[in-house]
Design an enzyme around this catalytic site. Structure first.
Site, PDB file in Angstrom:
ATOM      1  N   GLY A  34       0.805  -1.216   0.000  1.00 30.81           N
ATOM      2  CA  GLY A  34       0.000   0.000   0.000  1.00 30.81           C
ATOM      3  C   GLY A  34       0.835   1.262   0.000  1.00 30.81           C
ATOM      4  N   HIS A  40       4.277   1.395  -8.065  1.00 30.22           N
ATOM      5  CA  HIS A  40       3.223   0.384  -7.975  1.00 30.22           C
ATOM      6  C   HIS A  40       2.310   0.465  -9.209  1.00 30.22           C
ATOM      7  CE1 HIS A  40       3.989   1.191  -3.522  1.00 30.22           C
ATOM      8  NE2 HIS A  40       4.216  -0.107  -3.608  1.00 30.22           N
ATOM      9  N   ASP A 153      13.281  -3.699  -5.627  1.00 29.16           N
ATOM     10  CA  ASP A 153      13.639  -4.636  -4.553  1.00 29.16           C
ATOM     11  C   ASP A 153      14.317  -5.839  -5.210  1.00 29.16           C
ATOM     12  OD1 ASP A 153      12.266  -3.471  -1.997  1.00 29.16           O
ATOM     13  OD2 ASP A 153      10.847  -3.220  -3.629  1.00 29.16           O
ATOM     14  N   SER A 189       7.432   4.022  -0.815  1.00 23.15           N
ATOM     15  CA  SER A 189       6.464   4.487   0.186  1.00 23.15           C
ATOM     16  C   SER A 189       7.194   5.141   1.349  1.00 23.15           C
ATOM     17  CB  SER A 189       5.625   3.311   0.683  1.00 23.15           C
ATOM     18  OG  SER A 189       5.052   2.619  -0.405  1.00 23.15           O
TER      19      SER A 189
HETATM   20  P1  AMP Z   1       6.030  -2.493  -1.522  1.00 20.14           P
HETATM   21  O1  AMP Z   1       4.657  -1.909  -1.429  1.00 20.14           O
HETATM   22  O2  AMP Z   1       7.121  -1.544  -1.190  1.00 20.14           O
HETATM   23  O3  AMP Z   1       6.151  -3.836  -0.827  1.00 20.14           O
HETATM   24  O4  AMP Z   1       6.255  -2.815  -3.067  1.00 20.14           O
HETATM   25  C1  AMP Z   1       5.337  -3.621  -3.779  1.00 20.14           C
HETATM   26  C2  AMP Z   1       5.929  -3.929  -5.118  1.00 20.14           C
HETATM   27  O5  AMP Z   1       6.168  -2.719  -5.827  1.00 20.14           O
HETATM   28  C3  AMP Z   1       7.286  -4.650  -5.025  1.00 20.14           C
HETATM   29  O6  AMP Z   1       7.382  -5.635  -6.032  1.00 20.14           O
HETATM   30  C4  AMP Z   1       8.255  -3.522  -5.249  1.00 20.14           C
HETATM   31  O7  AMP Z   1       9.495  -3.950  -5.777  1.00 20.14           O
HETATM   32  C5  AMP Z   1       7.503  -2.682  -6.248  1.00 20.14           C
HETATM   33  N1  AMP Z   1       8.022  -1.314  -6.242  1.00 20.14           N
HETATM   34  C6  AMP Z   1       8.232  -0.514  -5.157  1.00 20.14           C
HETATM   35  N2  AMP Z   1       8.791   0.644  -5.532  1.00 20.14           N
HETATM   36  C7  AMP Z   1       8.963   0.573  -6.877  1.00 20.14           C
HETATM   37  C8  AMP Z   1       9.504   1.447  -7.858  1.00 20.14           C
HETATM   38  N3  AMP Z   1      10.003   2.637  -7.538  1.00 20.14           N
HETATM   39  N4  AMP Z   1       9.509   1.036  -9.151  1.00 20.14           N
HETATM   40  C9  AMP Z   1       9.012  -0.179  -9.501  1.00 20.14           C
HETATM   41  N5  AMP Z   1       8.482  -1.047  -8.617  1.00 20.14           N
HETATM   42  C10 AMP Z   1       8.458  -0.682  -7.331  1.00 20.14           C
END
Ligand code: AMP
Length: 287
Positions: A34, A40, A153, A189
């Site tokens: 989120g 995202h 990530d 985030s």
């Molecule tokens: P998170 O909400 O941080 O757990 O991220 C959810 C998904 O979004 C994960 O697969 C992250 O690698 C991806 N994500 C987060 N930040 C980015 C970004 N800046 N560019 C591309 N994907 C992202």
């Protein structure tokens, strides 16, 4: 566009997705915690383009946070998230309670032994066990044909590819490029934690990685120590370094030198005040 259908109960999601599967529909899953941003969004759009049904999970997974981590203060913006998902065309928003995902008598652990303790796993003991467990649950619940993750990530993507391979999961892992702000900072985030001064210094993390790449491109086989120095020369002094490593894209093994055939990736984590930022950059083309 219509807002996504909100589902909170895990088995309700599974039943809905089994029904889609029975009708021959292709399901794309985007797991998130989120506080959605354009990174995202790019994953949701990629899923939208390739599948009939797009499921986005929004779940701040307690199992991947250590007691000292930021679980309690992690940003939660469910209304904005649902509005963004409506715009991006998600069909289902899965927003379960932790107690529904982790039953009181939960006993299951999933661990990738070597991959969980290298790099990001060394800095965050237990983190990747929590990731592997929740992603496995989300795969089972969503019955996804494809799942979408961000290059941001990087270590996580290596771990998930491995999980899928070793469990013979009938699912394709898709990795989308890192979405960045105009000044290069990877969207996250956690960027909302940064003060204005910290935010202005934050792009030096990516600039350091870019300087490593420039050096590796100019001198294939350059020693990782020299690459690290190039990074440290660029990173603003306000950062407190956690790690800067050159690792193999296959298994996150540290590399002594950056030869293109080993597919080296520069991976970094550093604190700016209370905020831990991570980023990475492939030094040459990845396979
Ligand atoms: P998170 O909400 O941080 O757990 O991220 C959810 C998904 O979004 C994960 O697969 C992250 O690698 C991806 N994500 C987060 N930040 C980015 C970004 N800046 N560019 C591309 N994907 C992202």
């Amino acid at each position: 566009m219509a807002p996504p259908v909100l589902i909170k109960a895990p088995l309700e999601l599974q039943q809905a997705c089994l029904a889609y599967r029975a009708q021959g529909q292709r399901i794309g899953l985007v797991p998130t915690m989120g506080a959605l941003h354009d990174g995202h969004r790019s994953l949701v759009e990629a899923a939208r383009a390739e599948n009939d049904v797009v499921v986005v999970s929004i779940f701040v997974n307690p199992a991947q946070f250590a007691p000292t981590d930021d679980l309690d203060r992690y940003p939660r913006t469910p209304e904005e998230d649902l509005a963004m998902l409506a715009e991006a065309g998600a069909d289902i928003a899965f927003m379960p309670e932790p107690s529904a995902v982790y039953l009181p008598d939960a006993d299951l652990k999933i661990s990738l032994e070597a991959l969980s303790i290298r790099g990001e796993g060394e800095s965050r003991p237990g983190h990747f066990d929590g990731v592997a467990l929740v992603v496995s649950k989300l795969f089972m619940l969503s019955q996804a044909h494809r799942a979408y993750f961000g290059q941001k990530d990087f270590h996580q993507t290596v771990l998930i590819r491995r999980l899928v391979k070793e469990l013979f999961w009938p699912l394709e892992v898709r990795v989308c490029p890192t979405a960045r702000a105009a000044d290069g900072l990877a969207l996250s985030s956690r960027n909302t934690y940064l003060t204005a001064t910290e935010r202005a210094l934050a792009p030096t993390l990516y600039q350091g990685l870019q300087n490593m790449k420039a050096l590796a491109q100019a001198e294939p086989g350059v020693a990782s120590g020299r690459l690290r120095d190039a990074f440290l020369d660029t990173l603003d002094d306000a950062f407190e370094l956690d790690y800067i490593d050159v690792v193999s894209a296959e298994d996150m093994r540290p590399l002594e030198a950056a030869w293109p055939e080993h597919h080296p990736v520069a991976v970094a984590a550093a604190y700016l005040g209370q905020t831990r930022l991570i980023d990475n950059l492939a030094l040459y083309q990845l396979p």
